[in-house]
Write an enzyme that holds these catalytic residues in place. Structure first.
Site, PDB file in Angstrom:
ATOM      1  N   LEU A 151       0.880  -1.070   0.101  1.00  0.00           N
ATOM      2  CA  LEU A 151       0.154   0.044  -0.054  1.00  0.00           C
ATOM      3  C   LEU A 151       0.832   1.360   0.060  1.00  0.00           C
ATOM      4  O   LEU A 151       1.860   1.175   0.286  1.00  0.00           O
ATOM      5  CB  LEU A 151      -0.948  -0.053   1.135  1.00  0.00           C
ATOM      6  N   ALA A 152       0.228   2.344  -0.412  1.00  0.00           N
ATOM      7  CA  ALA A 152       0.872   3.771  -0.305  1.00  0.00           C
ATOM      8  C   ALA A 152      -0.288   4.731  -0.038  1.00  0.00           C
ATOM      9  O   ALA A 152      -0.920   4.847  -0.599  1.00  0.00           O
ATOM     10  CB  ALA A 152       1.464   3.937  -1.637  1.00  0.00           C
ATOM     11  N   CYS A 168      -3.358   4.658 -11.362  1.00  0.00           N
ATOM     12  CA  CYS A 168      -3.852   3.437 -11.290  1.00  0.00           C
ATOM     13  C   CYS A 168      -4.866   3.239 -12.581  1.00  0.00           C
ATOM     14  O   CYS A 168      -5.723   2.417 -12.591  1.00  0.00           O
ATOM     15  CB  CYS A 168      -4.756   3.309 -10.101  1.00  0.00           C
TER      16      CYS A 168
END
Length: 218
Positions: A151-152, A168
């Site tokens: 995750l970020a 994305c």
């Protein structure tokens, strides 16, 4: 909850050696290897997922692009973004991939709620959102029942590089960050501490144990 997850806080680390270390750890781990969570930041870099399409890289300019082996399309990492790599034995836990993603999203939503930020997940686009703006991205790889990547969370960073891509894979996706949404001050170290606690709880670990040593020991 009985298991312990080891946590490495790695500071600011170039993307490539971190990715290579994830691959080594995942390739070498055995049936009894404890799970780990790596928390870090990266210098500016675009990473392109396995199914990534070149047209989503609009004008990367002087920011390097790395083709990687996670799911998803292109995203941006930079200082002030909290990255969490989840090195988990998913098969051992009995957790499905969809459940894993949901628990990661819940961890982020609960963390943000602690800053009076109302966030949500979307069934059509993994990640966490505040209104229509994305505040956290997810991208995992499962190999032989073990996960890596992760995750970020945008905490306090320069969001401008996101305008050089379709984040994305979504044209016009607006990005936001915790600093711009929280009602009070945001300290990166405190966010990191809260994230490790939330992930440990949501993923069913009894303890998050700090590990010493960097990735060079892996």
């Amino acid at each position: 909850m009985t298991a312990v997850i080891g946590v490495r806080e790695l500071g600011l680390l170039d993307y490539l050696p971190a990715w290579q270390a994830m691959q080594r750890f995942t390739g070498q781990r055995g049936a009894q290897t404890p799970d780990e969570l790596w928390l870090l930041e990266h210098p500016p870099v675009f990473t392109q997922g396995q199914a990534g399409k070149a047209e989503h890289l609009l004008f990367p300019g002087d920011i390097p692009v790395v083709q990687v082996d996670r799911g998803g399309q292109v995203t941006y990492h930079g200082p002030g973004q909290l990255v969490g790599y989840l090195l988990l034995d998913v098969r051992r836990s009995g957790m499905g991939v969809r459940e894993l993603v949901s628990r990661i999203e819940r961890s982020l939503i609960e963390l943000l709620a602690g800053y009076d930020v109302e966030a949500h997940a979307r069934p059509d686009a993994p990640g966490v959102y505040v209104g229509e703006m994305k505040i956290a991205s997810l991208g995992l790889r499962i190999r032989n029942g073990r996960s890596f990547h992760g995750l970020a969370l945008n905490v306090d960073m320069d969001l401008a590089p996101f305008q050089r891509i379709n984040p994305c894979g979504y044209a016009g996706m607006l990005m936001t960050q915790l600093k711009d949404q929280a009602r009070g001050p945001v300290e990166f170290a405190e966010v990191r501490s809260r994230l490790r606690a939330q992930l440990a709880a949501q993923l069913g670990y009894a303890e998050a144990k700090t590990l010493t040593g960097g990735i060079e020991s892996i």
